[in-house]
Motif scaffolding. Structure first.
Motif, short mmCIF file in Angstrom:
data_model
loop_
_atom_site.label_atom_id
_atom_site.label_comp_id
_atom_site.label_asym_id
_atom_site.label_seq_id
_atom_site.Cartn_x
_atom_site.Cartn_y
_atom_site.Cartn_z
N UNK A 1 -24.48 1.30 37.98
CA UNK A 1 -25.86 2.27 38.77
C UNK A 1 -26.03 3.28 37.86
N UNK A 2 -27.41 3.49 38.04
CA UNK A 2 -28.24 4.20 36.49
C UNK A 2 -27.94 5.37 37.49
N UNK A 3 -27.25 6.46 37.47
CA UNK A 3 -27.21 7.74 38.22
C UNK A 3 -28.46 8.38 38.00
N UNK A 4 -28.71 9.61 38.14
CA UNK A 4 -29.65 10.97 37.58
C UNK A 4 -29.76 11.89 38.20
N UNK A 5 -30.63 13.30 37.20
CA UNK A 5 -30.34 13.97 37.82
C UNK A 5 -31.16 14.77 37.52
N UNK A 6 -32.86 15.86 38.12
CA UNK A 6 -33.53 15.74 37.39
C UNK A 6 -33.43 17.53 37.06
N UNK A 7 -33.97 17.33 35.98
CA UNK A 7 -33.77 19.53 35.34
C UNK A 7 -34.93 19.92 34.93
N UNK A 8 -35.96 20.83 36.09
CA UNK A 8 -37.25 21.53 35.13
C UNK A 8 -36.35 22.31 34.41
N UNK A 9 -37.72 22.32 33.23
CA UNK A 9 -36.98 23.47 32.47
C UNK A 9 -38.09 23.82 31.24
N UNK A 134 -51.16 10.37 26.14
CA UNK A 134 -51.22 9.95 24.38
C UNK A 134 -51.16 8.66 23.92
N UNK A 135 -51.49 8.59 22.42
CA UNK A 135 -51.63 7.02 22.10
C UNK A 135 -50.19 6.15 22.40
N UNK A 136 -49.35 6.70 21.58
CA UNK A 136 -48.02 6.31 22.00
C UNK A 136 -47.17 6.79 23.18
N UNK A 137 -48.26 7.08 24.33
CA UNK A 137 -46.57 7.35 25.13
C UNK A 137 -45.85 6.08 25.49
N UNK A 138 -44.98 6.36 26.00
CA UNK A 138 -44.60 4.41 26.10
C UNK A 138 -43.43 5.60 27.81
N UNK A 139 -42.77 4.62 28.86
CA UNK A 139 -42.77 4.81 29.99
C UNK A 139 -41.47 3.77 29.95
N UNK A 140 -40.01 4.20 30.80
CA UNK A 140 -38.76 3.64 31.09
C UNK A 140 -38.90 3.30 32.83
N UNK A 141 -38.36 1.87 32.26
CA UNK A 141 -38.31 1.36 34.08
C UNK A 141 -36.89 0.57 34.23
N UNK A 142 -36.36 0.81 35.33
CA UNK A 142 -35.08 -0.09 35.16
C UNK A 142 -35.31 -0.69 37.02
N UNK A 143 -35.51 -1.83 35.97
CA UNK A 143 -35.98 -2.29 37.21
C UNK A 143 -34.58 -3.14 38.64
N UNK A 144 -34.11 -3.23 38.75
CA UNK A 144 -32.95 -3.45 39.11
C UNK A 144 -32.80 -1.90 40.25
N UNK A 145 -33.61 -1.00 40.72
CA UNK A 145 -33.05 0.41 41.05
C UNK A 145 -35.05 0.65 41.37
N UNK A 146 -35.64 0.19 41.47
CA UNK A 146 -36.89 0.12 41.19
C UNK A 146 -37.19 1.40 41.23
N UNK A 147 -37.09 2.21 39.99
CA UNK A 147 -37.30 3.99 39.36
C UNK A 147 -37.82 3.41 38.12
#
Length: 210
Positions: A1-9, A134-147
């Protein structure tokens, strides 16, 4: 499982995501925009091992802590797309533009493109190219957790700015409509700023997508 926490900085309240594999405790920081000491303390407190830094795009508020982190934690910097190299090589000018304190420069170890993937421990995320902010912007997708970690492409109730150099609003909307939303309404996304949402909610309620 991919755990996560969001840390506004920083004063920009940029959402740095600390993500880690529950099986291995190996971790990555997605878009460490600043507050290096706080980010590293969070990793230590959770007994995680940082194995990479993942960047969605080259704007200073998303990469500002990268040089400081790798000075003490020699981990690879992965992303964004190579089209954003001009932003990263111009960190000194970005510091002046955004009103930040000076930050160390860096060069990504790996540039990303559509169809690539990145790993965090035993977990894999797919890479999608979503230009416009931006022209090189990428997005990271975790398919199993729909995230999805979407950087500054899409927000809860908004979309990214396109008035920076080599930004383009029509391209941005195309990225959202033809790359992100087809992933499915059930996907939760973490934006670069502000609260999380789902693609389904934005499809129905985001005024920029009507």
């Amino acid at each position: 499982m991919l755990n996560r926490v969001t840390l506004p900085v920083t004063a920009f309240a940029q959402n740095c995501s600390l993500v880690w594999c529950s099986a291995t405790n190996k971790a990555a920081l997605i878009d460490p925009g600043g507050e290096t000491d706080r980010l590293l303390a969070e990793i230590r407190q959770r007994n995680l091992t940082l194995e990479s830094i993942l960047l969605t795009h080259g704007h200073l508020d998303h990469v500002g802590a990268t040089g400081e982190i790798i000075a003490t934690q020699p981990v690879p910097v992965i992303g964004p797309g190579k089209e954003d190299a001009f932003w990263i090589t111009a960190l000194d000018q970005q510091v002046q533009m955004f009103g930040f304190a000076p930050v160390p420069g860096f060069t990504p170890d790996t540039w990303l493109a559509a169809g690539d993937s990145v790993t965090v421990g035993n977990e894999t995320m797919e890479v999608y190219h979503c230009p416009g902010h931006t022209p090189g912007h990428v997005v990271f997708v975790h398919q199993a957790q729909k995230l999805a970690f979407v950087g500054d492409v899409l927000f809860n109730g908004g979309v990214g700015r396109s008035d920076f150099p080599r930004g383009d609003h029509a391209t941005l909307i195309h990225s959202i409509m033809h790359t992100l939303l087809p992933l499915g309404d059930a996907f939760t996304f973490v934006p670069g700023h502000g609260p999380e949402s789902t693609f389904g909610h934005e499809r129905q309620h985001n005024p920029y997508l009507r």
